[in-house]
Design a protein around this motif. Structure first.
Motif, short mmCIF file in Angstrom:
data_model
loop_
_atom_site.label_atom_id
_atom_site.label_comp_id
_atom_site.label_asym_id
_atom_site.label_seq_id
_atom_site.Cartn_x
_atom_site.Cartn_y
_atom_site.Cartn_z
N ALA A 59 2.01 31.75 0.43
CA ALA A 59 1.55 32.77 1.38
C ALA A 59 2.39 32.67 2.64
O ALA A 59 1.88 32.79 3.75
CB ALA A 59 0.07 32.54 1.69
N CYS A 60 3.71 32.48 2.45
CA CYS A 60 4.59 32.20 3.59
C CYS A 60 4.58 33.31 4.64
O CYS A 60 4.80 33.06 5.82
CB CYS A 60 6.03 31.99 3.11
N VAL A 113 1.91 27.24 -0.40
CA VAL A 113 0.90 27.84 -1.28
C VAL A 113 1.27 29.28 -1.63
O VAL A 113 0.47 30.02 -2.19
CB VAL A 113 -0.52 27.80 -0.64
N VAL A 129 -0.16 28.37 7.64
CA VAL A 129 -1.35 28.52 6.80
C VAL A 129 -2.15 27.22 6.75
O VAL A 129 -1.58 26.13 6.62
CB VAL A 129 -0.91 28.91 5.36
N GLY A 189 4.90 23.35 4.03
CA GLY A 189 6.09 23.97 3.46
C GLY A 189 7.00 24.45 4.59
O GLY A 189 6.57 24.51 5.75
N THR A 190 8.23 24.83 4.24
CA THR A 190 9.22 25.14 5.28
C THR A 190 8.76 26.23 6.25
O THR A 190 8.80 26.05 7.47
CB THR A 190 10.55 25.57 4.63
N ALA A 191 8.29 27.36 5.71
CA ALA A 191 7.91 28.48 6.60
C ALA A 191 6.80 28.06 7.55
O ALA A 191 6.85 28.35 8.75
CB ALA A 191 7.49 29.68 5.76
N CYS A 192 5.80 27.39 7.02
CA CYS A 192 4.67 26.97 7.85
C CYS A 192 5.10 25.92 8.86
O CYS A 192 4.68 25.94 10.02
CB CYS A 192 3.52 26.46 6.99
S1 FES Z 1 5.39 27.46 3.45
FE1 FES Z 1 3.27 27.57 3.84
S2 FES Z 1 2.63 29.13 2.52
FE2 FES Z 1 4.71 28.94 2.07
#
Ligand code: FES
Length: 176
Positions: free
Chosen positions: A138-139, A136, A144, A96-99
């Motif tokens: 848990a950004c 998931v 993660v 995901g973007t944050a990860c």
């Molecule tokens: S982007 Fe990885 S937990 Fe939200």
């Protein structure tokens, strides 16, 4: 969601227990009709074998009197089906973007190097299957990695190495 890039690992039909084919045949024979039952039959096969080797798909096609391409088409379309054997543990790197921004690609890269497999594949010892996943939720803990249903957050490559090694040691301990 349709999936892309189905990559099957080579399994010899000798590795597939005949009693599992018998169980699958019993299920197919118990159906009033196989018409419209292709997805149910594939699900059953995955439940019995744990994954869907080529030989099993061809077996289903023969049993149903349809083409192998039809069966392969359904399996490639649905993400719930897998043609690769699944490892004891599933390692999923959140992309995901944050990860992604916080370093997930380096973690994914390290796992591929360390385990010698690509996404969607299983290690030769059957210990790990590698997957990517989307956020998931848990950004705050990015980046993660999930191993089975356990979340490991704010991971560095060095920490990931240690975690993987602890799973390997545990498996070796169980085996001896
Ligand atoms: S982007 Fe990885 S937990 Fe939200």
């Amino acid at each position: 969601m349709p999936k892309t890039g189905v990559r099957a690992q080579t399994i010899s039909v000798k590795d597939l227990p005949p009693e599992k084919f018998t169980r699958l045949d019993e299920y197919i024979n118990s159906l009033p009709s196989t018409k419209g039952a292709l997805i149910d039959i594939i699900y059953k096969a995955q439940e019995i074998f744990g994954f869907l080797p080529r030989e099993v798909l061809l077996h289903i096609a023969r049993k149903m009197g349809i083409s192998g391409a039809e069966v392969f088409g359904v399996v490639s379309f649905y993400t719930n089906f897998t043609m690769n054997p699944q490892g004891l543990h599933t390692i999923s790197v959140c992309m995901g973007t944050a990860c992604f921004v916080k370093g997930a690609p380096a973690l994914a890269q390290r796992l591929q190097e360390k385990l010698g497999i690509h996404e969607g594949e299983t290690t030769k010892d059957g210990l790990f299957t590698l997957k990517n996943l989307r956020c998931v939720g848990a950004c705050g803990l990015a980046p993660v990695v999930m191993i089975d249903d356990k979340i490991y957050g704010r991971l560095t490559v060095a920490e990931l190495d240690q975690i993987i090694e602890s799973y390997q040691k545990e498996a070796a301990g169980v085996a001896h």
